[in-house]
Design a protein around this motif. Structure first.
Motif, short mmCIF file in Angstrom:
data_model
loop_
_atom_site.label_atom_id
_atom_site.label_comp_id
_atom_site.label_asym_id
_atom_site.label_seq_id
_atom_site.Cartn_x
_atom_site.Cartn_y
_atom_site.Cartn_z
N MET A 1 0.85 -1.18 0.00
CA MET A 1 0.00 0.00 0.00
C MET A 1 0.89 1.24 0.00
SD MET A 1 -2.92 1.07 2.69
CE MET A 1 -2.23 2.16 3.90
N LYS A 2 0.87 1.99 -1.08
CA LYS A 2 1.66 3.21 -1.16
C LYS A 2 0.85 4.39 -0.62
CE LYS A 2 4.65 1.77 -4.80
NZ LYS A 2 5.43 2.18 -5.93
N GLU A 3 1.57 5.28 0.01
CA GLU A 3 0.93 6.46 0.59
C GLU A 3 1.86 7.65 0.38
OE1 GLU A 3 -0.56 8.05 4.95
OE2 GLU A 3 -0.10 5.95 4.70
N ARG A 4 1.27 8.81 0.20
CA ARG A 4 2.04 10.05 0.09
C ARG A 4 1.57 10.99 1.19
NH1 ARG A 4 3.48 12.89 -5.43
NH2 ARG A 4 5.18 11.45 -5.14
N MET A 5 2.52 11.53 1.92
CA MET A 5 2.21 12.49 2.98
C MET A 5 2.97 13.78 2.70
SD MET A 5 2.45 10.18 6.44
CE MET A 5 4.08 9.53 6.11
N GLU A 6 2.38 14.89 3.10
CA GLU A 6 3.04 16.19 2.94
C GLU A 6 3.15 16.88 4.28
OE1 GLU A 6 1.93 18.74 -0.29
OE2 GLU A 6 1.18 17.05 -1.46
N PHE A 7 4.25 17.61 4.44
CA PHE A 7 4.52 18.33 5.68
C PHE A 7 5.00 19.73 5.35
CE2 PHE A 7 5.08 13.87 6.34
CZ PHE A 7 4.50 13.63 7.57
N THR A 8 4.55 20.70 6.13
CA THR A 8 5.12 22.04 6.02
C THR A 8 6.31 22.08 6.97
OG1 THR A 8 3.61 22.89 7.71
CG2 THR A 8 2.94 23.16 5.43
N VAL A 9 7.39 22.70 6.50
CA VAL A 9 8.62 22.72 7.28
C VAL A 9 9.10 24.16 7.40
CG1 VAL A 9 10.99 21.86 7.43
CG2 VAL A 9 9.23 20.44 6.38
N THR A 10 9.50 24.54 8.61
CA THR A 10 10.03 25.89 8.83
C THR A 10 11.46 25.79 9.34
OG1 THR A 10 9.09 25.95 11.06
CG2 THR A 10 7.78 26.94 9.29
N GLY A 11 12.21 26.85 9.08
CA GLY A 11 13.58 26.95 9.57
C GLY A 11 14.64 26.61 8.52
N MET A 12 14.23 26.26 7.31
CA MET A 12 15.19 25.94 6.26
C MET A 12 15.72 27.21 5.61
SD MET A 12 13.37 22.70 4.37
CE MET A 12 11.90 23.61 3.92
N ARG A 49 4.27 1.43 3.04
CA ARG A 49 3.38 0.91 4.09
C ARG A 49 3.05 2.07 5.01
NH1 ARG A 49 8.18 -2.70 6.45
NH2 ARG A 49 9.43 -1.02 7.28
N PRO A 50 2.06 1.90 5.89
CA PRO A 50 1.70 3.01 6.77
C PRO A 50 2.88 3.47 7.64
CG PRO A 50 -0.01 1.34 6.79
CD PRO A 50 1.16 0.75 6.05
N VAL A 51 3.08 4.76 7.69
CA VAL A 51 4.11 5.37 8.52
C VAL A 51 3.42 6.45 9.35
CG1 VAL A 51 6.22 6.76 8.52
CG2 VAL A 51 5.96 4.90 6.88
N ASP A 52 3.69 6.47 10.64
CA ASP A 52 3.09 7.45 11.53
C ASP A 52 3.64 8.84 11.20
OD1 ASP A 52 2.07 8.96 13.62
OD2 ASP A 52 2.89 7.66 15.20
N PRO A 53 2.77 9.80 10.89
CA PRO A 53 3.24 11.15 10.60
C PRO A 53 4.09 11.73 11.74
CG PRO A 53 0.94 10.95 10.01
CD PRO A 53 1.31 9.69 10.73
N ALA A 54 3.82 11.33 12.98
CA ALA A 54 4.60 11.82 14.11
C ALA A 54 6.06 11.37 14.01
CB ALA A 54 3.99 11.35 15.43
N GLY A 64 16.80 19.35 12.96
CA GLY A 64 16.86 20.73 13.43
C GLY A 64 15.79 21.65 12.90
N TYR A 65 14.69 21.09 12.39
CA TYR A 65 13.64 21.91 11.79
C TYR A 65 12.29 21.58 12.41
CZ TYR A 65 17.53 22.32 8.66
OH TYR A 65 18.79 22.51 8.17
N THR A 66 11.32 22.42 12.18
CA THR A 66 9.97 22.24 12.71
C THR A 66 9.05 21.88 11.57
OG1 THR A 66 10.42 23.94 14.36
CG2 THR A 66 8.12 23.36 14.00
N ALA A 67 8.18 20.90 11.81
CA ALA A 67 7.26 20.45 10.75
C ALA A 67 5.87 20.21 11.31
CB ALA A 67 7.79 19.17 10.12
N GLN A 68 4.91 20.31 10.40
CA GLN A 68 3.52 20.00 10.70
C GLN A 68 2.97 19.17 9.55
OE1 GLN A 68 1.25 23.55 11.30
NE2 GLN A 68 2.24 24.04 13.23
N HIS A 69 2.16 18.17 9.89
CA HIS A 69 1.52 17.34 8.86
C HIS A 69 0.52 18.20 8.11
CE1 HIS A 69 -1.03 13.65 7.71
NE2 HIS A 69 0.01 13.71 6.92
N ALA A 70 0.55 18.14 6.80
CA ALA A 70 -0.38 18.90 5.97
C ALA A 70 -1.29 17.91 5.26
CB ALA A 70 0.38 19.74 4.96
N PRO A 71 -2.39 17.50 5.93
CA PRO A 71 -3.27 16.47 5.34
C PRO A 71 -3.92 16.89 4.04
CG PRO A 71 -4.17 17.32 7.42
CD PRO A 71 -2.90 18.03 7.15
#
Length: 71
Positions: A1-12, A49-54, A64-71
């Motif tokens: 099962m393929k899945e795509r997740m997106e995250f916003t990242v700050t500090g780059m 396979r399923p991966v926990d966004p956390a 060294g960066y901050t991220a949030q899951h962007a569903p």
């Protein structure tokens, strides 16, 4: 099962930041690819396979960066 997740990242600041994030995220079990765009402030993660966004957020934080899951 393929899945795509997106995250916003700050500090780059540069492309090396994105490469560092991708290296950390790609170490996670189940992650087949990570692509970070410094310009867009986003990381896209493909899994086989399923991966926990956390877990992805924690990997990004360990780089060294901050991220949030962007569903």
């Amino acid at each position: 099962m393929k899945e795509r997740m997106e995250f916003t990242v700050t500090g780059m600041h540069c492309n090396s930041c994105g490469l560092l994030i991708d290296d950390e995220v790609e170490e996670l079990a189940g992650v087949v690819a990570s692509a970070t765009s410094v310009r867009a402030g986003r990381t896209v993660v493909d899994t086989d396979r399923p991966v926990d966004p956390a877990a992805v957020i924690a990997a990004i934080a360990s780089a060294g960066y901050t991220a949030q899951h962007a569903p």
